[in-house]
Design a protein around this motif. Sequence first.
Motif, PDB file in Angstrom:
ATOM      1  N   ASP A  49       0.717  -1.112   0.339  1.00  0.00           N
ATOM      2  CA  ASP A  49      -0.069  -0.020   0.181  1.00  0.00           C
ATOM      3  C   ASP A  49       1.205   1.293  -0.196  1.00  0.00           C
ATOM      4  OD1 ASP A  49       1.090   0.073   2.538  1.00  0.00           O
ATOM      5  OD2 ASP A  49      -1.178   0.061   3.360  1.00  0.00           O
ATOM      6  N   TYR A  59      -7.499  -3.303   4.467  1.00  0.00           N
ATOM      7  CA  TYR A  59      -9.079  -2.838   4.985  1.00  0.00           C
ATOM      8  C   TYR A  59      -8.746  -1.528   5.842  1.00  0.00           C
ATOM      9  CZ  TYR A  59     -10.892  -7.226   3.781  1.00  0.00           C
ATOM     10  OH  TYR A  59     -11.442  -8.657   3.298  1.00  0.00           O
ATOM     11  N   VAL A  60     -10.163  -0.553   5.980  1.00  0.00           N
ATOM     12  CA  VAL A  60     -10.628   0.430   6.641  1.00  0.00           C
ATOM     13  C   VAL A  60     -11.141   0.327   6.944  1.00  0.00           C
ATOM     14  CG1 VAL A  60     -10.153   3.401   6.061  1.00  0.00           C
ATOM     15  CG2 VAL A  60      -8.399   1.869   4.413  1.00  0.00           C
ATOM     16  N   ARG A  75     -13.215  -3.312   2.451  1.00  0.00           N
ATOM     17  CA  ARG A  75     -12.204  -3.484   1.640  1.00  0.00           C
ATOM     18  C   ARG A  75     -10.976  -2.112   0.955  1.00  0.00           C
ATOM     19  NH1 ARG A  75     -11.205  -9.138  -1.030  1.00  0.00           N
ATOM     20  NH2 ARG A  75      -8.568  -8.184  -1.912  1.00  0.00           N
ATOM     21  N   VAL A  76      -9.703  -2.150   0.840  1.00  0.00           N
ATOM     22  CA  VAL A  76      -9.370  -1.321   0.374  1.00  0.00           C
ATOM     23  C   VAL A  76      -8.866  -2.152  -1.408  1.00  0.00           C
ATOM     24  CG1 VAL A  76      -6.987  -0.003  -0.289  1.00  0.00           C
ATOM     25  CG2 VAL A  76      -8.499   0.510   2.003  1.00  0.00           C
ATOM     26  N   SER A  78      -7.411   0.157  -4.234  1.00  0.00           N
ATOM     27  CA  SER A  78      -7.048   0.968  -4.849  1.00  0.00           C
ATOM     28  C   SER A  78      -5.457   1.961  -4.244  1.00  0.00           C
ATOM     29  CB  SER A  78      -7.926   2.968  -5.112  1.00  0.00           C
ATOM     30  OG  SER A  78      -7.879   2.693  -3.773  1.00  0.00           O
TER      31      SER A  78
END
Length: 104
Positions: A49, A59-60, A75-76, A78
């Motif tokens: 990342d 994850y955020v 879930r991220v 990008s």
Amino acid sequence: MGNSGSKLVKKIVSPLSGYSEQKSEPDNCESVKLATPYVLSRKGSMFLDEDGDLAHEFYVEEPPQKKGAKATMKRVYSNLTPQGEVAYQFPRLHVDFPVILHQS
């Protein structure tokens, strides 16, 4: 009959020994390096990342929309970079290696 057996042996042994063959064309005298049966690296399955962290998934935490509700994890997808090639600690045999190995 003996000729076909020696061709088979040559196909099996030549990648192991790194044997180079001459091309049949007389004007081109370059030797051809045959493939090795060993695999030295693989494609990595993890991602980096923006912070340089390495993981399979990121994850955020999203704050709750209503007061008193629980926070959720999103879930991220990008801004992730694939890991790339990862070297093995020691070489492995290729899956298509044409010899049966037997330990007695």
